[in-house]
Design an enzyme around this catalytic site. Structure first.
Site, PDB file in Angstrom:
ATOM      1  N   ASP A   1       0.866  -1.180   0.000  1.00  6.81           N
ATOM      2  CA  ASP A   1       0.000   0.000   0.000  1.00  6.81           C
ATOM      3  C   ASP A   1       0.910   1.240   0.000  1.00  6.81           C
ATOM      4  O   ASP A   1       2.140   1.115  -0.131  1.00  6.81           O
ATOM      5  CB  ASP A   1      -1.000  -0.035   1.169  1.00  6.81           C
TER       6      ASP A   1
ATOM      7  N   CYS B   1       3.600  -2.833   3.968  1.00  7.87           N
ATOM      8  CA  CYS B   1       2.725  -1.717   4.344  1.00  7.87           C
ATOM      9  C   CYS B   1       3.451  -0.937   5.424  1.00  7.87           C
ATOM     10  O   CYS B   1       4.666  -1.099   5.587  1.00  7.87           O
ATOM     11  CB  CYS B   1       1.334  -2.203   4.762  1.00  7.87           C
ATOM     12  N   GLY B   2       2.741  -0.103   6.177  1.00 11.11           N
ATOM     13  CA  GLY B   2       3.431   0.682   7.191  1.00 11.11           C
ATOM     14  C   GLY B   2       4.080  -0.190   8.252  1.00 11.11           C
ATOM     15  O   GLY B   2       5.228   0.027   8.639  1.00 11.11           O
ATOM     16  N   THR B   3       3.339  -1.178   8.724  1.00 12.12           N
ATOM     17  CA  THR B   3       3.828  -2.072   9.781  1.00 12.12           C
ATOM     18  C   THR B   3       4.074  -3.493   9.324  1.00 12.12           C
ATOM     19  O   THR B   3       4.736  -4.263  10.036  1.00 12.12           O
ATOM     20  CB  THR B   3       2.796  -2.145  10.919  1.00 12.12           C
TER      21      THR B   3
ATOM     22  N   ILE C   1       1.772  -5.537   9.471  1.00 10.26           N
ATOM     23  CA  ILE C   1       0.780  -6.301  10.249  1.00 10.26           C
ATOM     24  C   ILE C   1      -0.552  -6.423   9.515  1.00 10.26           C
ATOM     25  O   ILE C   1      -1.125  -7.518   9.405  1.00 10.26           O
ATOM     26  CB  ILE C   1       0.579  -5.664  11.644  1.00 10.26           C
TER      27      ILE C   1
ATOM     28  N   HIS D   1      10.423 -23.444   9.852  1.00  8.07           N
ATOM     29  CA  HIS D   1       9.413 -24.069  10.721  1.00  8.07           C
ATOM     30  C   HIS D   1       7.988 -23.919  10.200  1.00  8.07           C
ATOM     31  O   HIS D   1       7.180 -24.826  10.354  1.00  8.07           O
ATOM     32  CB  HIS D   1       9.484 -23.478  12.131  1.00  8.07           C
TER      33      HIS D   1
ATOM     34  N   HIS E   1       7.605 -30.292  11.835  1.00  9.15           N
ATOM     35  CA  HIS E   1       6.978 -29.036  11.418  1.00  9.15           C
ATOM     36  C   HIS E   1       5.874 -29.303  10.395  1.00  9.15           C
ATOM     37  O   HIS E   1       4.883 -28.587  10.349  1.00  9.15           O
ATOM     38  CB  HIS E   1       8.025 -28.085  10.847  1.00  9.15           C
TER      39      HIS E   1
HETATM   40  C1  RB5 Z   1      -1.694   2.817   6.355  1.00  9.08           C
HETATM   41  O1  RB5 Z   1      -1.697   4.079   6.939  1.00  9.08           O
HETATM   42  C2  RB5 Z   1      -1.326   1.758   7.367  1.00  9.08           C
HETATM   43  O2  RB5 Z   1      -2.384   1.569   8.249  1.00  9.08           O
HETATM   44  C3  RB5 Z   1      -0.961   0.477   6.682  1.00  9.08           C
HETATM   45  O3  RB5 Z   1       0.118   0.718   5.831  1.00  9.08           O
HETATM   46  C4  RB5 Z   1      -0.523  -0.669   7.563  1.00  9.08           C
HETATM   47  O4  RB5 Z   1       0.471  -0.276   8.457  1.00  9.08           O
HETATM   48  C5  RB5 Z   1      -1.593  -1.417   8.212  1.00  9.08           C
HETATM   49  O5  RB5 Z   1      -1.343  -2.407   8.934  1.00  9.08           O
END
Ligand code: RB5
Length: 146
Positions: A8, A65-67, A69, A98, A133
């Site tokens: 993203d 993405c940003g994180t 996650i 694993h 595993h």
């Molecule tokens: C976008 O601002 C951010 O929420 C997305 O890149 C991501 O980190 C979501 O988990």
């Protein structure tokens, strides 16, 4: 090996750096975008990369993405996907050995470019250890069927 990568707006710069890095290593990369800083919804990119991996169009996927996650949460909704978000080299290797992870998720706001490229290389160079595993992964597959 063929690999599909997506991101993203929060992971676009990191994605571009990874694409360049992998192409310099002669790895075939399908870049599904995003290609600009315009705000987009990460689940759409997670879905496209995940579907290319489960269909066999690509062997592996990478999502930024940003994180990392949000991408991992979304990609793991697709049956057959084992997406792992990592920010250290030990986990990058272990999640191949694993978990036989088939998508690597990285956070541009978490790891610098140098570390991210090391994580990608470490993940790609590792391989599934099988044995006990495999039994555990079979149990995850059973969960998908419930
Ligand atoms: C976008 O601002 C951010 O929420 C997305 O890149 C991501 O980190 C979501 O988990």
């Amino acid at each position: 090996m063929k690999l599909t990568i997506g991101c993203d707006h929060g992971g676009r710069r990191l994605k571009d750096a990874i694409v360049k890095h992998l192409r310099e290593k002669d790895i075939e990369v399908v870049d599904i975008g995003t290609y600009t800083d315009e705000s987009v919804d990460f689940p759409s990119y997670a879905e496209e990369v995940a579907s290319q991996v489960v269909s066999g169009q690509s062997e592996l996927g990478i999502l930024c993405c940003g994180t990392g996650i949000g991408m991992s949460i979304a990609a793991n909704k697709v049956d057959g996907i084992r997406a792992a978000v990592v920010s250290d080299a030990f986990s990058a290797r272990a999640t191949r050995e694993h978990n036989n992870s088939n998508i690597l998720c990285l956070g541009e706001r978490v790891v610098g470019e140098g570390l991210a490229l090391l994580l990608v290389d470490t993940w790609l160079e590792a391989s599934f250890a099988g044995d006990r595993h495999k039994r555990r992964l079979d149990k995850i597959t059973e969960l998908e069927r419930k």
